[in-house]
Every structure is written in structure tokens, then in C-alpha cells.
Design an enzyme around this catalytic site. Structure first.
Site, PDB file in Angstrom:
ATOM      1  N   GLU A  61      17.786  87.993  44.394  1.00 65.57           N
ATOM      2  CA  GLU A  61      16.498  87.285  44.412  1.00 65.57           C
ATOM      3  C   GLU A  61      16.448  86.053  44.587  1.00 65.57           C
ATOM      4  O   GLU A  61      17.852  85.267  44.299  1.00 65.57           O
ATOM      5  CB  GLU A  61      16.232  87.843  42.726  1.00 65.57           C
ATOM      6  N   ASP A  62      15.279  85.470  44.982  1.00 69.41           N
ATOM      7  CA  ASP A  62      15.221  83.844  45.174  1.00 69.41           C
ATOM      8  C   ASP A  62      15.289  83.274  43.737  1.00 69.41           C
ATOM      9  O   ASP A  62      16.075  82.309  43.727  1.00 69.41           O
ATOM     10  CB  ASP A  62      14.044  83.762  46.029  1.00 69.41           C
ATOM     11  N   PHE A 121       7.784  73.848  40.631  1.00 64.44           N
ATOM     12  CA  PHE A 121       7.459  74.954  41.700  1.00 64.44           C
ATOM     13  C   PHE A 121       8.302  74.640  42.974  1.00 64.44           C
ATOM     14  O   PHE A 121       7.940  73.362  43.640  1.00 64.44           O
ATOM     15  CB  PHE A 121       6.087  74.855  41.880  1.00 64.44           C
ATOM     16  N   ARG A 144       7.705  79.297  53.942  1.00 65.37           N
ATOM     17  CA  ARG A 144       9.210  79.968  53.571  1.00 65.37           C
ATOM     18  C   ARG A 144      10.524  79.511  54.583  1.00 65.37           C
ATOM     19  O   ARG A 144      11.386  79.776  54.516  1.00 65.37           O
ATOM     20  CB  ARG A 144       8.908  81.305  53.969  1.00 65.37           C
ATOM     21  N   ASP A 194      12.784  83.666  37.043  1.00 66.09           N
ATOM     22  CA  ASP A 194      11.603  82.594  36.420  1.00 66.09           C
ATOM     23  C   ASP A 194      11.408  82.997  35.060  1.00 66.09           C
ATOM     24  O   ASP A 194      12.454  83.055  34.250  1.00 66.09           O
ATOM     25  CB  ASP A 194      10.455  82.551  37.189  1.00 66.09           C
TER      26      ASP A 194
HETATM   27  P1  IMP Z   1       9.453  85.962  37.275  1.00 65.86           P
HETATM   28  O1  IMP Z   1       9.213  87.472  37.333  1.00 65.86           O
HETATM   29  O2  IMP Z   1       8.762  85.241  36.506  1.00 65.86           O
HETATM   30  O3  IMP Z   1      10.825  85.859  36.975  1.00 65.86           O
HETATM   31  O4  IMP Z   1       9.086  85.664  38.796  1.00 65.86           O
HETATM   32  C1  IMP Z   1      10.060  85.815  39.811  1.00 65.86           C
HETATM   33  C2  IMP Z   1       9.357  85.751  41.342  1.00 65.86           C
HETATM   34  O5  IMP Z   1       8.450  84.527  40.985  1.00 65.86           O
HETATM   35  C3  IMP Z   1      10.261  84.996  41.903  1.00 65.86           C
HETATM   36  O6  IMP Z   1      10.830  86.138  42.749  1.00 65.86           O
HETATM   37  C4  IMP Z   1       9.290  84.237  43.020  1.00 65.86           C
HETATM   38  O7  IMP Z   1       8.908  85.161  44.007  1.00 65.86           O
HETATM   39  C5  IMP Z   1       8.295  83.824  42.119  1.00 65.86           C
HETATM   40  N1  IMP Z   1       8.565  82.350  41.685  1.00 65.86           N
HETATM   41  C6  IMP Z   1       8.721  81.932  40.777  1.00 65.86           C
HETATM   42  N2  IMP Z   1       8.898  80.744  40.936  1.00 65.86           N
HETATM   43  C7  IMP Z   1       8.720  80.152  41.892  1.00 65.86           C
HETATM   44  C8  IMP Z   1       8.570  78.926  42.542  1.00 65.86           C
HETATM   45  O8  IMP Z   1       8.942  77.970  42.139  1.00 65.86           O
HETATM   46  N3  IMP Z   1       8.279  79.020  43.856  1.00 65.86           N
HETATM   47  C9  IMP Z   1       8.156  80.089  44.744  1.00 65.86           C
HETATM   48  N4  IMP Z   1       8.136  81.370  44.101  1.00 65.86           N
HETATM   49  C10 IMP Z   1       8.296  81.330  42.773  1.00 65.86           C
HETATM   50 MG    MG Z   2      10.365  86.884  44.684  1.00 64.17          MG
END
Ligand code: IMP
Ligand code: MG
Length: 193
Positions: free
Chosen positions: A118-119, A171, A184, A122
Site C-alpha cells: 500500500e502507498d 497530504f 501520481r 493513514d
Molecule cells: P486509510 O484507509 O485512512 O488508511 O487511507 C489510506 C488511503 O488513503 C491510502 O491508500 C491513500 O490512497 C489515501 N491517502 C491517505 N493519505 C494520503 C495522502 O497524503 N495523499 C494521497 N493519498 C492519501
Molecule cells: Mg491508496
């Protein structure tokens, strides 16, 4: 070319049009060289941890595609990869809190060593959901590799086994990550301000 991490770069420097009123200021958080070094280290660690085993990397579309492609090439194992897709923030900076499966993996995961790639980790909602989906497929093992970990944002009890960099609540875009589907393709990871 090594960019110091404090360098500000306008999106124009990456080829985005100045005519677009939405073009934000970007600040390089991790340069392409820093990313390459860290991803190579993660690949070496995975290679050691899974010595003699087969692994399947599962990338979460679309943000993890570039990370996965670099990570896969730094792993010296009998490895393959697949992709999974979930609904995301849409064009927002905030997570709606709802996760839906848009595309499942193509292969059977039964008895496999899965590394979910995963990238950004969060809040943890996405990976908690995907962990449940993938555990239901009865893999042998399930690990998580996250390029970035926004520790202060976590609401779910989930951690990555392999983390590229821990970052504060900012962000970021680039190296696969987007803001409203843009940026991207930046080779560096930048903070949007
Ligand atoms: P989570 O479900 O809150 O953990 O969110 C994870 C997803 O939110 C990641 O896979 C990203 O696609 C997106 N995301 C969270 N923070 C960022 C950011 O700073 N930039 C771009 N995408 C983000
Ligand atoms: Mg993502």
C-alpha cells in the site's frame, strides 16, 4: 541529482500547467534517490524474511502501483504480483470512512505468502478492510508493506510489517500518490501546501 528535502518545487517544474488555477505549491519530502534507497532496503529485508519461500505481492490500486513495481524488482525470491482495488476518498483529501471492493485479486490466495502493498497507511480503514478480505482467502501468511505511515492519523488497530517512512499528518503526492488523480507521476514524494 540529489534534492535536499527542504526544496520547494512548483508543480510547473514537473510539467503541470501554470494555466491550471489549482496548481499547488509542492515541497519535496523524499527525493527519488531517498525513495530508491529505502525501497531497496525493504526489498532486501523481505528477501531475507521469506528466504526459500514464494510470495505474492498484492498492490492496492492505484497509489501503490509505482511502489510495487520498484519493490518487486528489489525482491530476490520466487515472487509474483496481483492488484486489488477499493473505493477511496474520491477527489477529497478526507476519507469518507467507507471502503468498498472494486476489484478483487485474479489468483487463488490459498496457502500463499501474501504481502499487501500500500502507498500510505493513514487511518488504517483501508488496510483493516483488505486484511479481512484477504484473510478470508486462507493464505499461509499475510504481511503488510506500506511506503508511508501517517502514525498520528491512525484510528484502527493495524500496523505495517514493512514501512518505508513514517510521516506527520501532511497530504502528500507523487510516486503513485494523487490529489484528485493528479501528480501520481512525480518521481519525488511531495507535500501539497
Ligand atoms: P486509510 O484507509 O485512512 O488508511 O487511507 C489510506 C488511503 O488513503 C491510502 O491508500 C491513500 O490512497 C489515501 N491517502 C491517505 N493519505 C494520503 C495522502 O497524503 N495523499 C494521497 N493519498 C492519501
Ligand atoms: Mg491508496
Amino acid at each position: 541529482m540529489l534534492l535536499p528535502s527542504s526544496v520547494f518545487r512548483l508543480a510547473e517544474n514537473y510539467g503541470f500547467s501554470g494555466a491550471d488555477k489549482q496548481v499547488p505549491d509542492l515541497k519535496v519530502l523524499f527525493s527519488r534517490e531517498q525513495i530508491a534507497r529505502r525501497v531497496a532496503q525493504l526489498g532486501e529485508k523481505i528477501t531475507r524474511d521469506f528466504a526459500g519461500e514464494q510470495v505474492v505481492l498484492i498492490g492496492v490500486l492505484k497509489g501503490a502501483a509505482i511502489f510495487l513495481s520498484d519493490l518487486a524488482r528489489s525482491i530476490q525470491l520466487d515472487a509474483t504480483f496481483d492488484f486489488i482495488s477499493v473505493s477511496s476518498y474520491g477527489n477529497e483529501k478526507q476519507n469518507s470512512g467507507e471502503v468498498k471492493l472494486l476489484k478483487d485479486v485474479d489468483q487463488s490466495m490459498e496457502g500463499k505468502n501474501i504481502i499487501l502493498v500500500e502507498d500510505i497507511l493513514d487511518t488504517g480503514l483501508t488496510l483493516s478492510y483488505l486484511r479481512r478480505v484477504l484473510l478470508a482467502k486462507r493464505p499461509k501468511t499475510l504481511h503488510i508493506a506500506a511506503l508511508l505511515d501517517k502514525v498520528p492519523r491512525r484510528t484502527e488497530a493495524i500496523q505495517a510489517d514493512y514501512v518505508g517512512f513514517k510521516i506527520p499528518d501532511e497530504f502528500v503526492v507523487g510516486y503513485g500518490m494523487d490529489y484528485a488523480e493528479k501528480y501520481r507521476n512525480l518521481p519525488d514524494i511531495c507535500v501539497v501546501s
